[in-house]
Design a protein around this motif. Structure first.
Motif, PDB file in Angstrom:
ATOM      1  N   LEU A 218       0.831  -1.199   0.000  1.00 28.17           N
ATOM      2  CA  LEU A 218       0.000   0.000   0.000  1.00 28.17           C
ATOM      3  C   LEU A 218       0.873   1.259   0.000  1.00 28.17           C
ATOM      4  CD1 LEU A 218      -2.779   1.281   0.025  1.00 28.17           C
ATOM      5  CD2 LEU A 218      -2.853   0.964   2.512  1.00 28.17           C
ATOM      6  N   ALA A 219       1.972   1.232   0.726  1.00 29.50           N
ATOM      7  CA  ALA A 219       2.892   2.372   0.702  1.00 29.50           C
ATOM      8  C   ALA A 219       3.429   2.584  -0.710  1.00 29.50           C
ATOM      9  CB  ALA A 219       4.038   2.145   1.680  1.00 29.50           C
ATOM     10  N   LYS A 220       3.754   1.485  -1.403  1.00 36.65           N
ATOM     11  CA  LYS A 220       4.235   1.609  -2.781  1.00 36.65           C
ATOM     12  C   LYS A 220       3.137   2.114  -3.700  1.00 36.65           C
ATOM     13  CE  LYS A 220       7.517  -0.957  -4.333  1.00 36.65           C
ATOM     14  NZ  LYS A 220       8.419  -1.996  -4.902  1.00 36.65           N
ATOM     15  N   VAL A 221       1.908   1.714  -3.444  1.00 38.61           N
ATOM     16  CA  VAL A 221       0.766   2.225  -4.218  1.00 38.61           C
ATOM     17  C   VAL A 221       0.664   3.739  -4.065  1.00 38.61           C
ATOM     18  CG1 VAL A 221      -1.764   2.272  -4.313  1.00 38.61           C
ATOM     19  CG2 VAL A 221      -0.557   0.077  -4.211  1.00 38.61           C
ATOM     20  N   TYR A 222       0.720   4.222  -2.836  1.00 41.92           N
ATOM     21  CA  TYR A 222       0.629   5.667  -2.610  1.00 41.92           C
ATOM     22  C   TYR A 222       1.813   6.399  -3.247  1.00 41.92           C
ATOM     23  CZ  TYR A 222      -3.213   5.184   0.759  1.00 41.92           C
ATOM     24  OH  TYR A 222      -4.440   4.945   1.355  1.00 41.92           O
ATOM     25  N   LEU A 223       2.992   5.824  -3.143  1.00 43.73           N
ATOM     26  CA  LEU A 223       4.171   6.448  -3.747  1.00 43.73           C
ATOM     27  C   LEU A 223       4.007   6.522  -5.265  1.00 43.73           C
ATOM     28  CD1 LEU A 223       6.920   7.640  -3.017  1.00 43.73           C
ATOM     29  CD2 LEU A 223       7.883   5.327  -3.173  1.00 43.73           C
ATOM     30  N   THR A 224       3.454   5.471  -5.854  1.00 37.17           N
ATOM     31  CA  THR A 224       3.208   5.462  -7.293  1.00 37.17           C
ATOM     32  C   THR A 224       2.166   6.505  -7.682  1.00 37.17           C
ATOM     33  OG1 THR A 224       3.761   3.098  -7.389  1.00 37.17           O
ATOM     34  CG2 THR A 224       2.517   4.004  -9.242  1.00 37.17           C
ATOM     35  N   MET A 225       1.122   6.627  -6.902  1.00 41.16           N
ATOM     36  CA  MET A 225       0.075   7.613  -7.189  1.00 41.16           C
ATOM     37  C   MET A 225       0.601   9.045  -7.091  1.00 41.16           C
ATOM     38  SD  MET A 225      -3.146   5.860  -5.183  1.00 41.16           S
ATOM     39  CE  MET A 225      -4.392   7.006  -5.796  1.00 41.16           C
ATOM     40  N   SER A 226       1.637   9.248  -6.290  1.00 34.74           N
ATOM     41  CA  SER A 226       2.187  10.591  -6.148  1.00 34.74           C
ATOM     42  C   SER A 226       2.996  11.013  -7.370  1.00 34.74           C
ATOM     43  CB  SER A 226       3.071  10.666  -4.896  1.00 34.74           C
ATOM     44  OG  SER A 226       4.313  10.007  -5.103  1.00 34.74           O
ATOM     45  N   GLY A 227       3.326  10.051  -8.234  1.00 31.69           N
ATOM     46  CA  GLY A 227       4.118  10.334  -9.419  1.00 31.69           C
ATOM     47  C   GLY A 227       3.299  10.238 -10.687  1.00 31.69           C
ATOM     48  N   GLN A 232      -0.498  12.820  -7.744  1.00 30.87           N
ATOM     49  CA  GLN A 232      -1.265  13.192  -6.555  1.00 30.87           C
ATOM     50  C   GLN A 232      -0.305  13.312  -5.362  1.00 30.87           C
ATOM     51  OE1 GLN A 232      -4.485  10.378  -6.075  1.00 30.87           O
ATOM     52  NE2 GLN A 232      -5.475  10.987  -7.983  1.00 30.87           N
ATOM     53  N   LYS A 233       0.292  14.469  -5.214  1.00 29.56           N
ATOM     54  CA  LYS A 233       1.344  14.666  -4.224  1.00 29.56           C
ATOM     55  C   LYS A 233       0.847  14.494  -2.790  1.00 29.56           C
ATOM     56  CE  LYS A 233       4.373  15.443  -7.386  1.00 29.56           C
ATOM     57  NZ  LYS A 233       5.317  14.355  -7.742  1.00 29.56           N
ATOM     58  N   ASP A 234      -0.451  14.646  -2.563  1.00 24.22           N
ATOM     59  CA  ASP A 234      -0.970  14.440  -1.216  1.00 24.22           C
ATOM     60  C   ASP A 234      -0.789  13.003  -0.741  1.00 24.22           C
ATOM     61  OD1 ASP A 234      -3.051  13.968  -3.311  1.00 24.22           O
ATOM     62  OD2 ASP A 234      -4.243  13.315  -1.599  1.00 24.22           O
ATOM     63  N   ASN A 238       0.238   9.931   2.931  1.00 22.71           N
ATOM     64  CA  ASN A 238      -0.293   8.597   3.209  1.00 22.71           C
ATOM     65  C   ASN A 238       0.834   7.572   3.274  1.00 22.71           C
ATOM     66  OD1 ASN A 238      -2.414  10.212   1.528  1.00 22.71           O
ATOM     67  ND2 ASN A 238      -3.637   8.656   2.570  1.00 22.71           N
ATOM     68  N   ALA A 239       1.745   7.671   2.296  1.00 25.63           N
ATOM     69  CA  ALA A 239       2.870   6.742   2.275  1.00 25.63           C
ATOM     70  C   ALA A 239       3.749   6.931   3.499  1.00 25.63           C
ATOM     71  CB  ALA A 239       3.683   6.949   0.995  1.00 25.63           C
TER      72      ALA A 239
END
Length: 511
Positions: A218-227, A232-234, A238-239
């Motif tokens: 899930l942390a990797k998912v959030y990190l991916t979404m931020s790029g 989505q830098k917010d 979460n990560a």
């Protein structure tokens, strides 16, 4: 030709798995007919666990699919397989009718079906509520992994979260947006994170997904979404919260740690140890059973050498380091370099002195490889590479978690970033980093992740989320020069075979 039913995601492919995956799942039965007992549920869960094994072992040359065509990995010049060269070199012949994007699409939805069928039947099987929660958590985590791969490969994909045999629905389902796919992934992983144990205690449960597995993914998912492409830098916050709970507060278990020696992570007698976070169990066996990394990276020179062949370390030389990446290491200090590569059998005299031919004085005539090869996945000889190895593969390991944490902290201007990246560097024998600005740290992290995690199956996804795939890769990898295109090759094409059947499926830009 494949029938429409097969192309429409309806293949049933169930096989036995290793360790706790001991049952042979039954095929060609509807979930309402099959799932009646605890044993049926266990067999069904085994089938779902089969997915990540197939990702790396049953798809031909799959360990290279997301390493080829990157800044660190080339395909051997000796390969004549057009479908491999397409994803490695990105020529104009790589298109929506190419084999591998179609294979990966079918792999994804075949296993998605298994997960959905199990989840549909689970409420009606006479087992305890606690057992149901544990099964649901594992199945949903595996479904999340499938969708996470799919959204990173194709961007938006059909989002099918319930079992269905409705052909009209399957023939008309549309691609969900990436945001919709990520929402489903997050929901599945949050559920798994909250119901699964931090550690399974029975030896027969080796390889089961834990709360830590789900949290790290899930942390990797959030990190991916931020790029790229969502930016989505917010999601960095979460990560950060997840990684803080994982690394600092140890809410998902206090057992996670780096091996003292990098080499231990690839020793089938020791790995995955406490460094493995999400682990795929493999058992030595034929195609589709064991780990296929070794044979794919092993040298062709050994395959063709008289008296050696597959039995004594030969393979296909499928994935080779790019020259620039190979030369980017501190070859003297970085312990990872010596363990990751080899260029001759002379580097392993304890095994090959007795195996190679001898000169007139009885001295071994060692075999030189035409280019440096990847050594870190190799088995000690004799091993018989006609079979796959028993080395477990970590989708996520603790070193990855530490590097993700350092990356997130850098993006949030938190100088604690050095604490976590330096843990990884110290094991490698390197000096601590310090006094880098945000951009310098970001640039260095691109290499640190590569030195630590190279050839483990995820490099392209890092480059894409950093937004540098089309710019960085041709600077490091001459095989893609003149071919790679921005806003096209970040994602694979939706297979034309699917679009021919379902006109509601749209194609990715540039394809």
């Amino acid at each position: 030709m494949k029938s429409k039913a097969i192309t429409l995601l309806l293949i049933v492919f169930l096989a036995s798995c290793s360790d706790f995956l001991t049952e042979n799942p039954k095929s060609f039965l509807a979930p309402d007919n099959f799932y009646k007992t605890r044993e049926d549920i266990e067999a069904g869960l085994n089938a779902v666990y089969r997915a990540p094994q197939d990702r790396y072992s049953s798809n031909w040359a799959a360990p290279h699919w997301f390493e080829w065509g990157t800044d660190i990995c080339e395909i051997t010049e000796k390969s004549s397989w057009a479908h491999h060269n397409e994803i490695a070199r990105l020529p104009s012949t790589f298109n929506s009718s190419s084999t591998i994007p179609n294979d990966f699409w079918q792999y994804t939805y075949n296993h998605m079906k298994d997960a959905n069928n199990l989840l549909k039947a689970l409420p009606n099987v006479p087992i305890s509520d606690e057992e149901k929660r544990l099964v649901e958590g594992q199945a949903r985590a595996l479904r999340a992994l499938l969708y996470f791969d799919a959204v990173r490969v194709y961007n938006g994909v059909p989002l099918i979260l319930e079992a269905s045999t409705d052909l009209e629905f399957l023939k008309t389902v549309k691609r969900a947006t990436p945001e919709e796919v990520y929402k489903a992934i997050i929901q599945d992983l949050e559920f798994a994170m909250n119901v699964l144990p931090s550690k399974w205690n029975d030896v027969s449960d080796k390889g089961r997904i834990t709360s830590g597995s789900a949290a790290a993914l899930l942390a990797k998912v959030y990190l991916t979404m931020s790029g790229y492409p969502l930016n989505q830098k917010d999601k960095l916050q979460n990560a950060k919260a997840l990684l803080e709970n994982f690394v600092d507060k140890k809410l998902f278990g206090s057992h996670y740690a780096l091996f003292e020696d990098y080499a231990n992570m690839f020793d089938d007698q020791l790995a995955p140890g406490d460094e493995g976070v999400w682990v795929i169990n493999f058992t030595r066996g034929t195609f589709g059973q064991g780990n296929d990394f070794h044979t794919n990276f092993a040298p062709l020179e050994l395959y063709y050498a008289s008296g050696l062949g597959l039995t004594y370390g030969g393979g296909w030389s499928n994935g080779l380091p790019t020259d620039r990446f190979y030369n980017s290491y501190d070859k003297v200090k970085d312990k990872r370099f010596k363990y990751t590569y080899w260029s001759s059998t002379a580097e392993i005299p304890e095994e090959y002195d007795a195996l190679v031919k001898k000169d007139e004085k009885g001295k071994p005539i060692h075999i030189e490889f035409y280019r440096p090869h990847v050594k870190k996945f190799r088995e000690k000889t004799p091993n018989n590479n006609s079979q796959r190895t028993g080395l477990d593969h970590s989708i996520i390991r603790y070193a990855d978690v530490l590097l993700m944490y350092a990356e997130v902290l850098n993006e949030l201007n938190d100088n604690r970033k050095y604490e976590y990246i330096n843990q990884v560097r110290r094991r490698a024998g390197l000096n601590d980093l310090s006094q880098l600005n945000q951009a310098e740290f970001r640039e260095h992290l691109m290499l640190e992740r590569a030195w630590e995690l190279c050839f483990e199956g995820d490099r392209k996804f890092d480059l894409v989320r950093w937004g540098v795939y089309a710019s960085r890769t041709p600077e490091w990898n001459p095989q893609v020069v003149g071919n790679i295109k921005s806003n096209k090759h970040e994602f694979w094409p939706v297979p034309q075979s699917q679009i021919d059947i379902n006109e509601n499926l749209t194609q990715n830009p540039g394809w």
